[in-house]
Design a protein around this motif. Structure first.
Motif, mmCIF file in Angstrom:
data_model
loop_
_atom_site.group_PDB
_atom_site.id
_atom_site.type_symbol
_atom_site.label_atom_id
_atom_site.label_comp_id
_atom_site.label_asym_id
_atom_site.label_seq_id
_atom_site.Cartn_x
_atom_site.Cartn_y
_atom_site.Cartn_z
ATOM 1 N N VAL A 231 -4.383 4.662 5.895
ATOM 2 C CA VAL A 231 -4.373 3.235 5.569
ATOM 3 C C VAL A 231 -5.250 2.512 6.579
ATOM 4 O O VAL A 231 -5.134 2.746 7.787
ATOM 5 N N GLN B 153 -5.264 1.264 1.018
ATOM 6 C CA GLN B 153 -5.033 2.705 1.022
ATOM 7 C C GLN B 153 -6.377 3.412 0.876
ATOM 8 O O GLN B 153 -7.079 3.231 -0.122
ATOM 9 N N ASP C 277 0.237 -0.504 -13.231
ATOM 10 C CA ASP C 277 -0.239 -0.201 -11.883
ATOM 11 C C ASP C 277 -0.378 -1.477 -11.065
ATOM 12 O O ASP C 277 -0.502 -2.589 -11.599
ATOM 13 N N ARG D 85 -1.778 1.986 -7.405
ATOM 14 C CA ARG D 85 -0.505 2.635 -7.151
ATOM 15 C C ARG D 85 0.411 2.303 -8.315
ATOM 16 O O ARG D 85 0.278 1.240 -8.945
ATOM 17 N N ALA E 234 -7.075 5.928 -5.123
ATOM 18 C CA ALA E 234 -6.431 5.129 -4.091
ATOM 19 C C ALA E 234 -6.472 3.633 -4.390
ATOM 20 O O ALA E 234 -5.766 2.862 -3.757
ATOM 21 N N CYS E 235 -7.298 3.206 -5.340
ATOM 22 C CA CYS E 235 -7.333 1.783 -5.680
ATOM 23 C C CYS E 235 -6.016 1.310 -6.290
ATOM 24 O O CYS E 235 -5.665 0.143 -6.186
ATOM 25 N N PHE F 81 0.338 7.238 -6.497
ATOM 26 C CA PHE F 81 -0.948 6.774 -7.000
ATOM 27 C C PHE F 81 -0.909 6.668 -8.518
ATOM 28 O O PHE F 81 -0.391 7.522 -9.208
ATOM 29 N N ASN G 253 -3.621 -1.085 -4.463
ATOM 30 C CA ASN G 253 -3.143 -0.465 -3.237
ATOM 31 C C ASN G 253 -3.636 -1.259 -2.033
ATOM 32 O O ASN G 253 -4.341 -0.733 -1.151
ATOM 33 N N GLU G 254 -3.320 -2.531 -2.000
ATOM 34 C CA GLU G 254 -3.726 -3.379 -0.885
ATOM 35 C C GLU G 254 -2.617 -4.376 -0.573
ATOM 36 O O GLU G 254 -1.755 -4.654 -1.398
ATOM 37 N N SER G 255 -2.662 -4.881 0.649
ATOM 38 C CA SER G 255 -1.714 -5.913 1.060
ATOM 39 C C SER G 255 -2.422 -6.837 2.046
ATOM 40 O O SER G 255 -3.502 -6.525 2.549
ATOM 41 N N VAL H 137 0.851 -1.186 0.000
ATOM 42 C CA VAL H 137 0.000 0.000 0.000
ATOM 43 C C VAL H 137 0.885 1.234 0.000
ATOM 44 O O VAL H 137 2.062 1.177 0.355
ATOM 45 N N GLY H 138 0.296 2.370 -0.385
ATOM 46 C CA GLY H 138 1.047 3.616 -0.406
ATOM 47 C C GLY H 138 1.759 3.813 -1.725
ATOM 48 O O GLY H 138 1.426 3.207 -2.746
#
Length: 234
Positions: A111, A75, A186, A152, A149-150, A42, A189-191, A38-39
């Motif tokens: 987050v 995120q 891309d 990164r 934010a979806c 973007f 933005n998740e883990s 995440v992060g």
């Protein structure tokens, strides 16, 4: 106390500590692995998190051996937005929903991390998410991270976001999902936090610690098959 006696006491203490460690079961500690990230910068290509769409990332892969996902992070773009975290299993050119958490609501934090208990996964599964068709924002709170934010920007290697329209119903386990070509610029933005275990951790009643297995053999089968034989339940 004389130096000789002090040295003898230290030696005896070290011997006791060594024996104690020797008696601990092999592999008694669980191993944690982070899948995804995440992060970061973007990605500008997806726009807002789309409603009624399943997103996944073919680069966010559960390693061989499988295990349990115990939490996931995302995120936050809109406080109040909902999503359902998905685990997808390859099935030829498609993916099958292997597990999901149900809808969660994003808080007003950069987050958000959500515990999910112990979601069993196997090697080769990938991470994904589904969004209902809504984009709520708390009154007076601007979107954090803009509208994207979806996604990164992909890391050193290529990314692998997959996307498809799904409909208004929350995906259920066993449903088949077909995607188009991946977006290699891309990443999602998740883990997720993956906990792996060994056969030693199934023994001596250790299988009870996970709350997913029916018995010792059920746990052993899960580990031996890398998660392909899912837990039968407590």
């Amino acid at each position: 106390m004389r130096p000789g006696r002090v040295l003898a006491c230290v030696r005896r203490l070290l011997l006791v500590v060594g024996v104690a460690f020797a008696l601990l079961p092999v592999g008694s500690a669980l191993a944690d692995t982070t899948i995804g990230a995440v992060g970061g910068e973007f990605g500008p290509r997806l726009g807002p998190c789309p409603g009624n769409v399943v997103l996944a990332d073919m680069t966010y892969v559960v390693p061989n051996g499988g295990g349990f996902i115990t939490s996931f992070s995302f995120q936050v773009g809109f406080a109040g937005q909902q999503l359902d975290f998905l685990v997808l299993q390859p099935a030829g050119d498609n993916y099958t929903v292997e597990g999901h958490t149900g809808l969660v609501t994003l808080p007003n934090t950069p987050v958000a991390t959500f515990p999910v208990g112990a979601l069993p996964v196997q090697g080769g599964d990938i991470l994904g998410m589904w969004f209902p068709d809504q984009q709520p924002v708390e009154p007076g709170v601007p979107p954090q991270g803009g509208l994207v934010a979806c996604a990164r920007a992909a890391g050193p290697g290529n990314g692998g976001i997959l996307a498809t329209d799904f409909g208004v119903a929350d995906p259920n386990n066993g449903e088949m999902i077909s995607f188009g070509n991946p977006d290699i610029n891309d990443d999602l933005n998740e883990s997720a936090n993956l906990v792996t275990l060994s056969q030693d951790q199934c023994r001596s009643g250790g299988w009870r610690n996970f709350g997913q297995f029916k018995n010792h053999g059920d746990c052993i089968s899960f580990v031996a098959t890398g998660g392909k034989n899912p837990p039968s339940g407590p």
